[in-house]
Design a protein around this motif. Structure first.
Motif, PDB file in Angstrom:
ATOM      1  N   TYR A  63      -6.942  -4.980  -1.573  1.00 21.30           N
ATOM      2  CA  TYR A  63      -5.833  -4.132  -1.123  1.00 21.30           C
ATOM      3  C   TYR A  63      -5.340  -4.657   0.219  1.00 21.30           C
ATOM      4  O   TYR A  63      -6.138  -4.886   1.140  1.00 21.30           O
ATOM      5  CB  TYR A  63      -6.292  -2.680  -0.978  1.00 21.30           C
ATOM      6  N   ASP A  79       0.712  -3.358  -0.572  1.00 22.88           N
ATOM      7  CA  ASP A  79       1.308  -2.056  -0.274  1.00 22.88           C
ATOM      8  C   ASP A  79       2.489  -2.233   0.679  1.00 22.88           C
ATOM      9  O   ASP A  79       2.317  -2.515   1.865  1.00 22.88           O
ATOM     10  CB  ASP A  79       0.252  -1.141   0.351  1.00 22.88           C
ATOM     11  N   MET A 113      -2.290  -3.845   3.122  1.00 26.31           N
ATOM     12  CA  MET A 113      -1.181  -3.022   3.612  1.00 26.31           C
ATOM     13  C   MET A 113      -0.348  -3.869   4.569  1.00 26.31           C
ATOM     14  O   MET A 113      -0.857  -4.378   5.566  1.00 26.31           O
ATOM     15  CB  MET A 113      -1.706  -1.781   4.340  1.00 26.31           C
ATOM     16  N   LEU A 143       3.256  -2.007  -4.375  1.00 27.18           N
ATOM     17  CA  LEU A 143       3.599  -0.597  -4.197  1.00 27.18           C
ATOM     18  C   LEU A 143       4.837  -0.485  -3.308  1.00 27.18           C
ATOM     19  O   LEU A 143       4.885  -1.077  -2.223  1.00 27.18           O
ATOM     20  CB  LEU A 143       2.439   0.161  -3.549  1.00 27.18           C
TER      21      LEU A 143
END
Length: 382
Positions: free
Chosen positions: A270, A306, A272, A365
């Motif tokens: 993941y 993200d 960001m 995302l």
């Protein structure tokens, strides 16, 4: 760039010599540097005094550009007779604008802020083009630089509006009259004694009640090496406290979070990404390498990028980030132009190849506030 004043009419060199000089001067107007999403409004005013006669000439040019890179652009442009006519028309319109401003300042019933008057006129002019061409004053340009380069002189505080209970609505609402410390960085405000939950009440001896959050942020920022005093209240402690914060160079990470999620054996990464500044591509690529190093067999099963709430930023940063996921030389984005000074350009991924193999799942995302360079990356990956 300043355009040297020219006397229009006969010349000792003849018409050809005068045209050459005019073309050379016109080329100076077109020599400009690409800046990040900013408006350049150079204006040259020349004054001649001959006896009791004063002649004023002013030429203003608006050059709207998006940063395509750091190299200076020096196009070799020869001005045509039609272009020279356009320059003269711009000159006449600029003189008219100055005369209107002078008349308003002299005759309007209330005093007029000439800077605000000018900005309003320019913003209205640019707003007639499209929603994205904007004029930025000095302060707005400084804020853009912070977003672009991710560095500023500050105290390492994150502040926000407090909340309060609204009995009439039976709910919690935002209280814009009180400002809460949301975070204090070690090495900065934390070392000076500020903690999450403190309420800022004054800065440099000035009460901040009634001010906007942006005003308070600007008061806390300043050149690295300078000091700012802060007064604050703390729950459970009687009386107002104060401390002196030392401003330092604060670097804002573009990738605040990168980790394996779920069971590490599943190798799901993941990342960001909060903005597209000059170092965004480097930070994303480093995050991918670190996640691969933590994963079993040094391979990732999937990567979540993200981009929710990401407002975008530099076009070049979008290309740098996208190429971490794309095949060598894959197209990323293209821009359209209509002149030699601002030509159409196409951007593609580097030939080094992606850091993410094709068999690795990629999930991007996005949200309603994903914009600009973030949309470019999402579209290129899709």
């Amino acid at each position: 760039r300043a355009l040297a004043p020219m006397r229009m009419g006969s010349s000792p060199e003849g018409e050809e010599g005068a045209l050459e000089k005019a073309q050379a001067a016109a080329k100076g107007v077109y020599d400009f540097v690409f800046q990040p999403i900013s408006i350049s409004l150079p204006c040259a005013i020349g004054w001649w005094v001959f006896g009791s006669f004063i002649t004023t000439a002013a030429i203003a040019f608006s050059l709207f550009t998006i940063q395509f890179g750091d190299p200076r652009v020096q196009p070799n442009i020869v001005a045509s007779s039609e272009e020279l006519g356009n320059y003269q028309k711009v000159e006449e319109e600029t003189v008219l604008f100055r005369e209107i401003l002078a008349d308003v300042q002299a005759a309007y019933v209330d005093p007029v802020d000439s800077e605000r008057f000018f900005e309003t006129g320019v913003k209205a002019m640019l707003g007639s083009l499209d929603p994205y061409t904007e004029f930025e004053n000095n302060k707005e340009s400084e804020d853009l630089d912070i977003m672009t380069y991710g560095r500023y002189g500050g105290v390492g505080l994150t502040i926000g509006s407090d909340t309060k209970y609204d009995a009439a609505k039976n709910t919690i609402v935002r209280d814009d009259s009180r400002f809460l410390v949301v975070g204090a960085l070690e090495g900065y405000a934390w070392d000076a004694g500020l903690r999450t939950g403190d309420h800022i009440v004054g800065i440099d001896g000035q009460q901040i009640k009634g001010k906007k959050l942006k005003e308070i942020t600007d008061m806390l920022r300043g050149p690295p090496g300078t000091d700012v005093s802060v007064s604050f209240d703390r729950d459970g402690v009687k009386g107002e406290q104060s401390t002196v914060l030392h401003r330092k160079l604060v670097e804002i990470p573009n990738v605040p979070l990168a980790r394996l999620i779920g069971d590490p054996k599943d190798a799901n990464g993941y990342i960001m990404l909060k903005s597209f500044a000059s170092e965004s591509g480097k930070e994303v690529k480093n995050a991918i390498r670190q996640l691969k190093a933590q994963a079993p067999n040094k391979r990732l099963n999937s990567v979540i990028l993200d981009l929710r709430g990401n407002p975008g930023g530099l076009l070049t940063a979008a290309v740098d980030v996208a190429e971490a996921f794309l095949d060598p030389a894959a197209p990323v984005v293209s821009t359209m132009g209509r002149t030699a000074a601002a030509p159409s350009l196409a951007y593609s991924a580097s030939r080094e190849g992606p850091l993410i193999p094709k068999d690795t799942k990629v999930i991007v995302l996005t949200s309603g506030s994903t914009a600009s360079a973030a949309e470019i990356v999402a579209g290129a990956i899709q």
